[in-house]
Design a protein around this motif. Structure first.
Motif, PDB file in Angstrom:
ATOM      1  N   ALA A  17       8.973  -4.988   8.388  1.00 43.69           N
ATOM      2  CA  ALA A  17       8.431  -4.183   7.292  1.00 43.69           C
ATOM      3  C   ALA A  17       8.447  -4.957   5.984  1.00 43.69           C
ATOM      4  CB  ALA A  17       9.226  -2.889   7.162  1.00 43.69           C
ATOM      5  N   ASP A  25      13.177  -2.621   2.739  1.00 43.36           N
ATOM      6  CA  ASP A  25      13.373  -1.244   3.201  1.00 43.36           C
ATOM      7  C   ASP A  25      14.472  -1.205   4.264  1.00 43.36           C
ATOM      8  OD1 ASP A  25      13.205   1.373   4.004  1.00 43.36           O
ATOM      9  OD2 ASP A  25      11.096   1.300   4.582  1.00 43.36           O
ATOM     10  N   THR A  35       9.049   2.746   4.544  1.00 41.11           N
ATOM     11  CA  THR A  35       7.904   2.097   5.158  1.00 41.11           C
ATOM     12  C   THR A  35       7.565   2.762   6.474  1.00 41.11           C
ATOM     13  OG1 THR A  35       8.649   0.001   4.240  1.00 41.11           O
ATOM     14  CG2 THR A  35       6.940  -0.111   5.937  1.00 41.11           C
ATOM     15  N   ARG A  43       1.210  -3.088  11.475  1.00 41.69           N
ATOM     16  CA  ARG A  43       0.750  -2.774  10.123  1.00 41.69           C
ATOM     17  C   ARG A  43       1.814  -1.932   9.439  1.00 41.69           C
ATOM     18  NH1 ARG A  43      -3.217   0.697  10.131  1.00 41.69           N
ATOM     19  NH2 ARG A  43      -3.223   1.202  12.354  1.00 41.69           N
ATOM     20  N   ALA A  44       1.783  -1.924   8.108  1.00 44.61           N
ATOM     21  CA  ALA A  44       2.800  -1.175   7.380  1.00 44.61           C
ATOM     22  C   ALA A  44       2.201  -0.548   6.132  1.00 44.61           C
ATOM     23  CB  ALA A  44       3.966  -2.080   6.989  1.00 44.61           C
ATOM     24  N   GLU A  45       2.726   0.632   5.788  1.00 44.08           N
ATOM     25  CA  GLU A  45       2.361   1.267   4.529  1.00 44.08           C
ATOM     26  C   GLU A  45       3.600   1.947   3.959  1.00 44.08           C
ATOM     27  OE1 GLU A  45       0.295   5.315   6.206  1.00 44.08           O
ATOM     28  OE2 GLU A  45      -0.844   3.444   6.442  1.00 44.08           O
ATOM     29  N   ILE A  46       3.718   1.955   2.659  1.00 39.76           N
ATOM     30  CA  ILE A  46       4.870   2.553   1.993  1.00 39.76           C
ATOM     31  C   ILE A  46       4.538   3.997   1.641  1.00 39.76           C
ATOM     32  CG2 ILE A  46       6.403   2.433  -0.006  1.00 39.76           C
ATOM     33  CD1 ILE A  46       5.880  -0.581  -0.059  1.00 39.76           C
ATOM     34  N   LEU A  75       5.719  -7.577   5.767  1.00 42.12           N
ATOM     35  CA  LEU A  75       4.372  -7.036   5.607  1.00 42.12           C
ATOM     36  C   LEU A  75       4.127  -6.440   4.227  1.00 42.12           C
ATOM     37  CD1 LEU A  75       3.953  -5.300   9.091  1.00 42.12           C
ATOM     38  CD2 LEU A  75       2.780  -7.359   8.304  1.00 42.12           C
ATOM     39  N   THR A  76       5.173  -5.915   3.590  1.00 34.93           N
ATOM     40  CA  THR A  76       4.980  -5.192   2.327  1.00 34.93           C
ATOM     41  C   THR A  76       5.648  -5.845   1.123  1.00 34.93           C
ATOM     42  OG1 THR A  76       6.969  -3.842   2.623  1.00 34.93           O
ATOM     43  CG2 THR A  76       4.902  -3.020   3.603  1.00 34.93           C
ATOM     44  N   MET A  81       0.839  -1.188   0.000  1.00 33.79           N
ATOM     45  CA  MET A  81       0.000   0.000   0.000  1.00 33.79           C
ATOM     46  C   MET A  81       0.884   1.251   0.000  1.00 33.79           C
ATOM     47  SD  MET A  81      -2.665   1.292   2.929  1.00 33.79           S
ATOM     48  CE  MET A  81      -3.440   2.907   2.794  1.00 33.79           C
ATOM     49  N   TYR A  82       0.647   2.124  -0.941  1.00 35.12           N
ATOM     50  CA  TYR A  82       1.392   3.375  -1.021  1.00 35.12           C
ATOM     51  C   TYR A  82       0.519   4.514  -0.514  1.00 35.12           C
ATOM     52  CZ  TYR A  82       4.942   1.122  -3.881  1.00 35.12           C
ATOM     53  OH  TYR A  82       5.952   0.303  -4.327  1.00 35.12           O
TER      54      TYR A  82
END
Length: 401
Positions: free
Chosen positions: A172, A180, A33, A43-46, A175-176, A1-2
């Motif tokens: 990270a 990173d 991340t 949870r992780a998001e880029i 999860l993605t 997810m970006y």
């Protein structure tokens, strides 16, 4: 997810402390991340907001960016200590900003908004005053341009962001799927409040949860006293009792009770309604207790000579004006004295303060370095001295965390 707050804008990022981070971000095309840790699963998001990253030593690029009218906003996080100035009126971070503004003035003088994100009351005004002192000997035309074209925005930033641990990159990536080497770890909660003008526009930060308000004073006070003040208390009392992180400290009966006592004391002088303060306290306790965030007390303990005057002393002065001597700020000052005597001290005034803390009449001398009026308060000095002994005895009896 970006995620990006506004795809029409990008960030040219500079760090003056770490030469490795810009290299890593450049190799990752500016991507990093955001790893959110709470009591549940992480949870992780880029994040793809960074267009390019530079070391602070790239002075030519820094001056060129600040001179460009395409740059409309300069955000700053230089910590409380970064606003200290040397005897000649300049300071390292402030001097760099001033050099950038000088380049902008020479290049045509497009307006710009400066947005400090440090934990200081009225941080926009603090930045304005620091730049004014540093520019005292500058050309009058340049000083007038600053007054007329540079906007200083006040902010409150409320999000616990501990130092990244070695295993965070592994988490990270799991999860993605993104390898990173520069993740940022934080809690799920966030609050960013801003007040001020943006003469050349700004990103749509409200899409990411920022709020723009007319007056920040009460929110600044709430955050500085209740969150940052409690963090400072825990950072100096907790290690004396064997605690290494915030969540350990708020589970220990002594710092936990002192934290509640501090909140009781501080809210007597806070401006927001009682129900707002009570709700904020409840959320803080949940945030502090989260086992997902390993917020090291040694990280918070850095820079006490700047943090204590902003976070603790306003409440202590208000209490002393009413002839009260509350336990929690006394405990904080005693813990700081122990910290200065016994631990590795990360503070711009470390040499001076460590010497004072190890001298005779240490409490009075150390407090004198912060506030001469408090150093003349013999009842307070005696209480701090006594509390040093109290904490050392409590450490001997301290249960395991």
């Amino acid at each position: 997810m970006y995620t990006t707050a506004d795809p029409e804008w990008g960030i040219a990022a500079y760090t003056f402390r770490n030469t490795e981070l810009p290299r890593l971000l450049t190799e990752q095309d500016g991507l990093y991340t955001l790893l959110l840790r709470g009591n549940g699963a992480p949870r992780a998001e880029i994040v793809d907001s960074i267009s390019r990253a530079h070391p602070g030593g790239d002075t030519g690029r820094w001056l060129a960016d600040l001179a460009s009218p395409d740059v409309a906003v300069l955000t700053l996080t230089i910590t409380e200590a970064g606003y200290r100035v040397a005897a000649d009126g300049t300071g390292t971070a402030i001097d760099r900003v001033l050099a950038g503004l000088r380049a902008r003035h020479r290049a045509g003088g497009a307006p710009i908004a400066l947005v400090p994100c440090d934990n200081l009351p009225g941080n926009g005004g603090v930045l304005r005053e620091a730049l004014g002192r540093a520019a005292a000997n500058e050309d009058p035309g340049f000083r007038s341009w600053i007054e007329e074209n540079v906007s200083f925005v006040d902010t409150v930033v409320d999000r616990i962001t501990p130092a990244t641990a070695e295993d965070d990159s592994v988490t990270a990536a799991e999860l993605t799927g993104f390898d990173d080497h520069a993740p940022v770890v934080t809690e799920p909660f966030n609050e960013w409040l801003l007040a001020g003008d943006f003469p050349l526009g700004r990103p749509s930060w409200e899409h990411a949860g920022a709020r723009f308000v007319d007056d920040l004073a009460a929110y600044e006070q709430r955050k500085l006293w209740l969150l940052n003040g409690a963090h400072t208390l825990l950072a100096y009392v907790g290690p004396t009792l064997g605690c290494t992180t915030v969540d350990e400290a708020v589970r220990h009966p002594v710092p936990a009770a002192l934290t509640e006592s501090w909140w009781d004391t501080a809210t007597r002088h806070a401006s927001l309604p009682a129900e707002d303060l009570a709700g904020y306290r409840e959320r803080l306790l949940r945030r502090f207790s989260s086992r997902g965030i390993r917020h090291n007390l040694v990280q918070i303990a850095a820079g006490g000579s700047s943090k204590i005057p902003a976070r603790i002393l306003p409440v202590l002065r208000a209490e002393r004006s009413r002839q009260r001597l509350p336990e929690a700020p006394v405990a904080t000052l005693a813990g700081w004295l122990i910290h200065l005597r016994d631990r590795q001290v990360d503070d711009p005034r470390a040499d001076e303060l460590v010497s004072l803390a190890r001298s005779d009449d240490a409490a009075r001398r150390v407090l004198s370095a912060l506030d001469a009026d408090l150093a003349d308060d013999r009842e307070l000095i005696t209480a701090v001295d006594d509390y040093v002994d109290h904490l050392r005895h409590a450490a001997d009896r301290s249960p395991s965390t």
